[in-house]
Design an enzyme around this catalytic site. Sequence first.
Site, mmCIF file in Angstrom:
data_model
loop_
_atom_site.group_PDB
_atom_site.id
_atom_site.type_symbol
_atom_site.label_atom_id
_atom_site.label_comp_id
_atom_site.label_asym_id
_atom_site.label_seq_id
_atom_site.Cartn_x
_atom_site.Cartn_y
_atom_site.Cartn_z
ATOM 1 N N LYS A 141 0.827 -1.224 0.000
ATOM 2 C CA LYS A 141 0.000 0.000 0.000
ATOM 3 C C LYS A 141 0.858 1.269 0.000
ATOM 4 O O LYS A 141 0.458 2.281 -0.549
ATOM 5 C CB LYS A 141 -0.956 -0.029 1.191
ATOM 6 C CG LYS A 141 -1.769 -1.331 1.273
ATOM 7 C CD LYS A 141 -2.345 -1.778 -0.072
ATOM 8 C CE LYS A 141 -2.661 -3.257 -0.115
ATOM 9 N NZ LYS A 141 -2.898 -3.764 -1.489
ATOM 10 N N ASP A 196 -7.085 -0.981 -5.011
ATOM 11 C CA ASP A 196 -7.714 -1.833 -3.994
ATOM 12 C C ASP A 196 -7.291 -1.358 -2.601
ATOM 13 O O ASP A 196 -6.256 -0.694 -2.430
ATOM 14 C CB ASP A 196 -7.306 -3.300 -4.198
ATOM 15 C CG ASP A 196 -8.111 -4.245 -3.298
ATOM 16 O OD1 ASP A 196 -7.603 -5.331 -2.988
ATOM 17 O OD2 ASP A 196 -9.235 -3.879 -2.889
ATOM 18 N N ASN A 197 -8.088 -1.679 -1.582
ATOM 19 C CA ASN A 197 -7.727 -1.515 -0.171
ATOM 20 C C ASN A 197 -7.536 -0.073 0.282
ATOM 21 O O ASN A 197 -6.714 0.197 1.175
ATOM 22 C CB ASN A 197 -6.433 -2.283 0.145
ATOM 23 C CG ASN A 197 -6.481 -3.705 -0.319
ATOM 24 O OD1 ASN A 197 -5.685 -4.112 -1.161
ATOM 25 N ND2 ASN A 197 -7.419 -4.486 0.207
#
Length: 214
Positions: free
Chosen positions: A144, A169-170
């Site tokens: 991330k 994503d995320n």
Amino acid sequence: TRTSKPKRILAYVEKHAVPGDAESVVNAIDAYCSRVEWAMNVGSDKGKILDRVVSETDPDTVLELGTYCGYSTVRIGRLLRPEARLVTIEMNPDNAKIAKQIIALAGLNSKIEMLVGSSSDLIPQLKKKLDMKTLDLVFLDHWKIFYLPDTRCLEETGLLHKGTVLLADNVVCPGTPEYLKYIRNSSRYRSEYFPSRLEYLQVEDGLEKSVFLG
Ligand SMILES: Cn1cnc(CNC(=O)c2cc(-c3ccc(F)cc3)cc(O)c2O)c1
Ligand SMILES: [Mg+2]
């Protein structure tokens, strides 16, 4: 231990999926990870949003950052036209080895090329290495903390064109605060958040879709 989670996922897919049937590979991984052991695949809830964005974008060239076992690689690849190309970058060689076998089982070798190494090293080489003109879609699903530096690198290497879609994503769990702050405040992107759930759990997560404006 002798086996790893990716190896156990591959074994399950080999047993339960139909060779050449990408949909059955996606369903087998979801069945395993929802019933037997959790794994960090994008999963089916966020996967349906991913499917919609891929279909609407109808890309010729796709870059995926973070292959893991190849779940989203297959999920995206199954929707691409035969002449479209997907490059996926994975820094963990053990994961890459498993993902290659899962992608092959899905029958998607002709559309998908996997590069093993660090995204920050490989992105600058994409342009010449794969004669990559520009990218139509980028799926960010790797470490991330690399989402922001790698996005800056994509901008600087001229791999984005007006209309390139970045899908991350995320952005809630584990979260990508620096990336969100940058992309939502930049006049060079138009962003939209798609709320969903963390794969296989009831925890909030979601995808951020950002269109590069040039
Ligand atoms: C080792 N490694 C190789 N690639 C990566 C990059 N991916 C992630 O880190 C990642 C992590 C999680 C997650 C982990 C623990 C938790 F409690 C909640 C969420 C979910 C995801 O969808 C992810 O993509 C990590
Ligand atoms: Mg993820």
